[in-house]
Motif scaffolding. Structure first.
Motif, mmCIF file in Angstrom:
data_model
loop_
_atom_site.group_PDB
_atom_site.id
_atom_site.type_symbol
_atom_site.label_atom_id
_atom_site.label_comp_id
_atom_site.label_asym_id
_atom_site.label_seq_id
_atom_site.Cartn_x
_atom_site.Cartn_y
_atom_site.Cartn_z
ATOM 1 N N GLN A 239 13.264 1.974 -4.017
ATOM 2 C CA GLN A 239 12.945 0.934 -3.037
ATOM 3 C C GLN A 239 11.552 1.085 -2.439
ATOM 4 O OE1 GLN A 239 16.405 1.397 -0.430
ATOM 5 N NE2 GLN A 239 16.927 -0.703 -0.972
ATOM 6 N N ASN A 240 11.128 0.012 -1.766
ATOM 7 C CA ASN A 240 9.905 0.041 -0.969
ATOM 8 C C ASN A 240 10.289 0.183 0.497
ATOM 9 O OD1 ASN A 240 7.819 -0.410 -3.019
ATOM 10 N ND2 ASN A 240 8.906 -2.345 -3.323
ATOM 11 N N TYR A 241 9.354 0.687 1.297
ATOM 12 C CA TYR A 241 9.641 0.916 2.712
ATOM 13 C C TYR A 241 8.682 0.106 3.583
ATOM 14 C CZ TYR A 241 12.551 4.410 0.608
ATOM 15 O OH TYR A 241 13.506 5.010 -0.169
ATOM 16 N N VAL A 242 8.944 -1.180 3.635
ATOM 17 C CA VAL A 242 8.185 -2.075 4.504
ATOM 18 C C VAL A 242 9.173 -2.568 5.556
ATOM 19 C CG1 VAL A 242 6.860 -4.210 4.664
ATOM 20 C CG2 VAL A 242 6.676 -2.787 2.616
ATOM 21 N N GLY A 272 7.608 -6.130 11.894
ATOM 22 C CA GLY A 272 7.848 -4.748 11.478
ATOM 23 C C GLY A 272 6.644 -3.903 11.819
ATOM 24 N N TYR A 273 6.842 -2.579 11.908
ATOM 25 C CA TYR A 273 5.695 -1.727 12.195
ATOM 26 C C TYR A 273 4.847 -1.621 10.956
ATOM 27 C CZ TYR A 273 9.030 -0.746 15.875
ATOM 28 O OH TYR A 273 9.944 -0.883 16.859
ATOM 29 N N GLN A 274 3.560 -1.470 11.253
ATOM 30 C CA GLN A 274 2.523 -1.497 10.241
ATOM 31 C C GLN A 274 2.645 -0.406 9.160
ATOM 32 O OE1 GLN A 274 -0.903 -0.589 12.497
ATOM 33 N NE2 GLN A 274 -2.358 -0.998 10.861
ATOM 34 N N TRP A 275 3.224 0.749 9.500
ATOM 35 C CA TRP A 275 3.093 1.929 8.625
ATOM 36 C C TRP A 275 4.073 1.845 7.456
ATOM 37 C CZ3 TRP A 275 -1.340 3.497 10.132
ATOM 38 C CH2 TRP A 275 -1.721 3.192 11.446
ATOM 39 N N PHE A 276 3.571 1.421 6.299
ATOM 40 C CA PHE A 276 4.418 1.138 5.140
ATOM 41 C C PHE A 276 4.322 2.218 4.069
ATOM 42 C CE2 PHE A 276 0.279 -0.892 4.162
ATOM 43 C CZ PHE A 276 -0.004 -0.297 2.959
ATOM 44 N N GLU A 277 5.240 2.122 3.117
ATOM 45 C CA GLU A 277 5.186 2.939 1.901
ATOM 46 C C GLU A 277 5.688 2.037 0.786
ATOM 47 O OE1 GLU A 277 5.724 5.326 -1.372
ATOM 48 O OE2 GLU A 277 7.373 4.229 -0.485
ATOM 49 N N MET A 278 4.947 1.956 -0.321
ATOM 50 C CA MET A 278 5.354 1.042 -1.399
ATOM 51 C C MET A 278 4.992 1.595 -2.775
ATOM 52 S SD MET A 278 2.535 -2.022 -1.006
ATOM 53 C CE MET A 278 3.064 -2.523 0.602
ATOM 54 N N ASP A 279 5.589 0.982 -3.809
ATOM 55 C CA ASP A 279 5.279 1.431 -5.168
ATOM 56 C C ASP A 279 4.123 0.613 -5.757
ATOM 57 O OD1 ASP A 279 6.336 -1.001 -5.977
ATOM 58 O OD2 ASP A 279 8.169 -0.151 -6.805
ATOM 59 N N ARG A 280 3.712 0.996 -6.961
ATOM 60 C CA ARG A 280 2.539 0.380 -7.571
ATOM 61 C C ARG A 280 2.717 -1.129 -7.806
ATOM 62 N NH1 ARG A 280 -1.997 2.598 -9.826
ATOM 63 N NH2 ARG A 280 -3.112 1.102 -11.110
ATOM 64 N N GLY A 281 3.925 -1.523 -8.183
ATOM 65 C CA GLY A 281 4.173 -2.932 -8.456
ATOM 66 C C GLY A 281 3.947 -3.797 -7.226
ATOM 67 N N LEU A 282 4.484 -3.369 -6.091
ATOM 68 C CA LEU A 282 4.308 -4.148 -4.867
ATOM 69 C C LEU A 282 2.855 -4.096 -4.390
ATOM 70 C CD1 LEU A 282 5.515 -5.907 -2.665
ATOM 71 C CD2 LEU A 282 6.231 -3.855 -1.448
ATOM 72 N N ALA A 283 2.227 -2.930 -4.529
ATOM 73 C CA ALA A 283 0.819 -2.807 -4.126
ATOM 74 C C ALA A 283 -0.043 -3.804 -4.905
ATOM 75 C CB ALA A 283 0.332 -1.381 -4.360
ATOM 76 N N LEU A 284 0.248 -3.963 -6.206
ATOM 77 C CA LEU A 284 -0.486 -4.924 -7.032
ATOM 78 C C LEU A 284 -0.296 -6.350 -6.510
ATOM 79 C CD1 LEU A 284 0.157 -3.537 -10.605
ATOM 80 C CD2 LEU A 284 -2.070 -4.245 -9.750
ATOM 81 N N ASP A 285 0.947 -6.660 -6.098
ATOM 82 C CA ASP A 285 1.205 -7.998 -5.584
ATOM 83 C C ASP A 285 0.524 -8.237 -4.241
ATOM 84 O OD1 ASP A 285 2.851 -9.396 -7.517
ATOM 85 O OD2 ASP A 285 4.316 -7.811 -7.178
ATOM 86 N N VAL A 286 0.440 -7.195 -3.427
ATOM 87 C CA VAL A 286 -0.197 -7.355 -2.113
ATOM 88 C C VAL A 286 -1.694 -7.640 -2.266
ATOM 89 C CG1 VAL A 286 -0.794 -6.180 0.041
ATOM 90 C CG2 VAL A 286 1.529 -6.014 -0.850
ATOM 91 N N VAL A 287 -2.377 -6.886 -3.136
ATOM 92 C CA VAL A 287 -3.814 -7.143 -3.284
ATOM 93 C C VAL A 287 -4.083 -8.464 -4.013
ATOM 94 C CG1 VAL A 287 -4.421 -4.695 -3.243
ATOM 95 C CG2 VAL A 287 -4.149 -5.841 -5.447
ATOM 96 N N SER A 288 -3.094 -8.969 -4.742
ATOM 97 C CA SER A 288 -3.295 -10.212 -5.501
ATOM 98 C C SER A 288 -2.849 -11.463 -4.744
ATOM 99 C CB SER A 288 -2.511 -10.154 -6.818
ATOM 100 O OG SER A 288 -2.682 -8.929 -7.456
ATOM 101 N N ASP A 289 -2.278 -11.288 -3.559
ATOM 102 C CA ASP A 289 -1.746 -12.441 -2.833
ATOM 103 C C ASP A 289 -2.865 -13.370 -2.355
ATOM 104 O OD1 ASP A 289 -0.391 -14.248 -1.213
ATOM 105 O OD2 ASP A 289 -0.397 -12.892 0.503
ATOM 106 N N ARG A 290 -2.884 -14.563 -2.895
ATOM 107 C CA ARG A 290 -3.879 -15.544 -2.472
ATOM 108 C C ARG A 290 -3.223 -16.771 -1.856
ATOM 109 N NH1 ARG A 290 -8.890 -15.112 -4.605
ATOM 110 N NH2 ARG A 290 -9.073 -17.274 -5.220
ATOM 111 N N LYS A 291 -1.915 -16.677 -1.605
ATOM 112 C CA LYS A 291 -1.213 -17.824 -1.035
ATOM 113 C C LYS A 291 -0.894 -17.603 0.448
ATOM 114 C CE LYS A 291 2.958 -20.612 -1.607
ATOM 115 N NZ LYS A 291 4.237 -20.751 -2.298
ATOM 116 N N TYR A 292 -0.305 -16.455 0.765
ATOM 117 C CA TYR A 292 0.171 -16.211 2.126
ATOM 118 C C TYR A 292 -0.894 -15.567 3.012
ATOM 119 C CZ TYR A 292 4.561 -17.258 -0.140
ATOM 120 O OH TYR A 292 5.547 -17.887 -0.847
ATOM 121 N N PHE A 293 -1.673 -14.648 2.453
ATOM 122 C CA PHE A 293 -2.649 -13.959 3.301
ATOM 123 C C PHE A 293 -3.684 -14.899 3.903
ATOM 124 C CE2 PHE A 293 -6.208 -10.900 4.059
ATOM 125 C CZ PHE A 293 -5.635 -10.360 5.191
#
Ligand SMILES: *[C@@H]1O[C@H](CO)[C@@H](O)[C@H](O)[C@H]1NC(C)=O
Ligand SMILES: *[C@@H]1O[C@H](CO)[C@@H](O)[C@H](O)[C@H]1NC(C)=O
Ligand SMILES: *[C@@H]1O[C@H](CO)[C@@H](O)[C@H](O)[C@H]1NC(C)=O
Ligand SMILES: *[C@@H]1O[C@H](CO)[C@@H](O)[C@H](O)[C@H]1NC(C)=O
Ligand SMILES: *[C@@H]1O[C@H](CO)[C@@H](O)[C@H](O)[C@H]1NC(C)=O
Length: 396
Positions: A239-242, A272-293
């Protein structure tokens, strides 16, 4: 009759001669051709290993040169970014992570970081690493504690530091943090540029193909377990921890703006609190998000506190299935107010730290006693006591 016979004979000889010459010419051309192409293949074969496909990066660390020479920085960097990938030359050059200090702007960096392989299996032995990403104002003042924590685990972690650009290190940084500062920009408390900094950290860490889990920390964070325990916990996690929850109060739903429609509805809004932990797949999606950010950049300003809403909302809309909805970083909000409690030297006791290590939680569907792997906020004055207690309580 005789003359005519001679004439026919001579004609025959001439024809045979012409035929022979023609064959000879054709054959010699063919041979030459063959020879040429043979030489050509030999040439390209022999020259292959001598021409590396990419020139080595020679970007000078301009702004962050502090008091180190370039070679010092390079040898230091190599110990951490060195991937234990034993593979062919062509792949090795491709997989080499760039220097932590680079000259890419945010747009270029995010684009490069968003790349991923379509084939999910790695054709080489890849030792997965944990990327520890420190979002700080100034120095990582608990560095000696982290130094003790990382000792002996080289090759299993990478460190990245994003600090305020106006901070220029007066004291030399401790060895594991040396030359790990990424090109940083101004960050203000509660501003959306805080999330931009988090994405910048993620993007820099993604450039190293070995990084598999990504954890966000601050200078006041401490580890609650030893490295091997934390490494296994993260690598074995499905799992991811967001942290994400629906808060109906004014400091939750109250921060939503109707202008965020149609991308984000009030029903989808999370906190949610800012301090997250995530895997590579989610990290890739976060840097690629051009819709919500971009919606957050536009409509979540000021007292909206994007750092408490962007990831919880984005992850809950698109990736809620892989999310635990909880944070791995313990923090004390029990006293109320806009900031969590800060701990001083007098607060640090064996009992207090033991209590942080013991909480009931779900982990991969089963219950566990290790709910939090990190904790905050610890003042600089706690350092000496933490270092003394760490071997006893945290086993490092
Ligand atoms: C970089 O280091 C050199 C000496 O090694 C120093 O003269 C120069 O001012 C430094 N530059 C910055 C931006 O700190
Ligand atoms: C950074 O360095 C400049 C020039 O040496 C100095 O004026 C400034 O006060 C320093 N800033 C900090 C935060 O130390
Ligand atoms: C790490 O901590 C665990 C308990 O959390 C302990 O069982 C283990 O022996 C420790 N490992 C090392 C290398 O000290
Ligand atoms: C994952 O857990 C298993 C035992 O459940 C352990 O043998 C293995 O080493 C763990 N993996 C990592 C990367 O620690
Ligand atoms: C996390 O929250 C979402 C709702 O946002 C929910 O659908 C999901 O089941 C939750 N996951 C866990 C593990 O509780």
């Amino acid at each position: 009759m005789n003359a005519q016979f001679h004439f026919v004979q001579i004609l025959t000889y001439i024809l045979i001669l012409a035929f022979g010459v023609t064959i000879g010419v054709i054959f010699s051309f063919y041979l030459k051709d063959c020879n040429f192409s043979l030489q050509f293949t030999q040439l390209s074969l022999s020259s292959f290993p001598r021409t590396p496909p990419l020139p080595p990066t020679t970007i000078e660390p301009e702004v962050y040169n502090e008091t180190k020479t370039r070679t010092q920085i390079q040898t230091q960097t190599q110990t951490q970014t060195q991937t234990q990938i034993d593979t062919h030359v062509g792949l090795k050059e491709f997989l080499k992570p760039p220097h932590v200090v680079h000259d890419m702007d945010d747009e270029e960096l995010l684009w490069r970081a968003s790349m991923s392989a379509k084939i999910p299996d790695y054709p080489f032995d890849r030792v997965p690493k944990v990327a520890f990403m420190f979002l700080t104002r100034g120095p990582v003042f608990l560095a000696p504690l982290w130094e003790q924590f990382f000792k002996g685990h080289e090759g299993y972690y990478s460190i990245y530091v994003h600090s305020n650009p106006s901070y220029n290190a007066s004291r030399p940084e401790s060895p594991v943090f040396q030359a790990r500062r990424i090109p940083s920009k101004e960050v203000e408390w509660g501003n959306v540029n805080m999330v931009e900094a988090e994405r910048r950290l993620l993007a820099n860490a993604l450039l190293d193909i070995s990084n598999q889990r990504f954890v966000l920390l601050s200078e006041s964070c401490i580890p609650l377990f030893n490295f091997s325990t934390i490494y296994s916990y993260l690598m074995n996690s499905t799992q991811n921890y967001v942290m994400a929850f629906d808060d109906p109060s004014p400091v939750g739903r109250g921060r939503y703006s109707i202008q965020m429609l149609p991308e984000i509805s009030l029903k989808q809004w999370r906190k949610g609190y800012q301090w997250f932990e995530m895997d590579r797949g989610l990290a890739l999606d976060v840097v690629s998000d051009r819709k919500y950010f971009p919606v957050f950049q536009e409509y979540c300003r000021g007292s909206c506190y994007a750092d408490e809403h962007y990831l919880p909302t984005y992850v809950s809309i698109k990736f809620w299935e892989g999310n635990s909805n909880r944070s791995l970083t313990w923090v004390d909000w029990s006293k109320g107010g806009p900031h969590p409690s800060k701990f001083l030297k007098s607060d640090i006791t064996v009992k207090f730290l033991e209590s942080l290590r013991n909480h009931k939680c779900k982990y991969n569907g089963d219950s566990t006693n290790a709910c939090f792997l990190f904790a905050r906020k610890f003042a600089p004055s706690t350092l000496s006591k933490l270092i003394k207690i760490a071997p006893m309580v945290m086993h490092f």
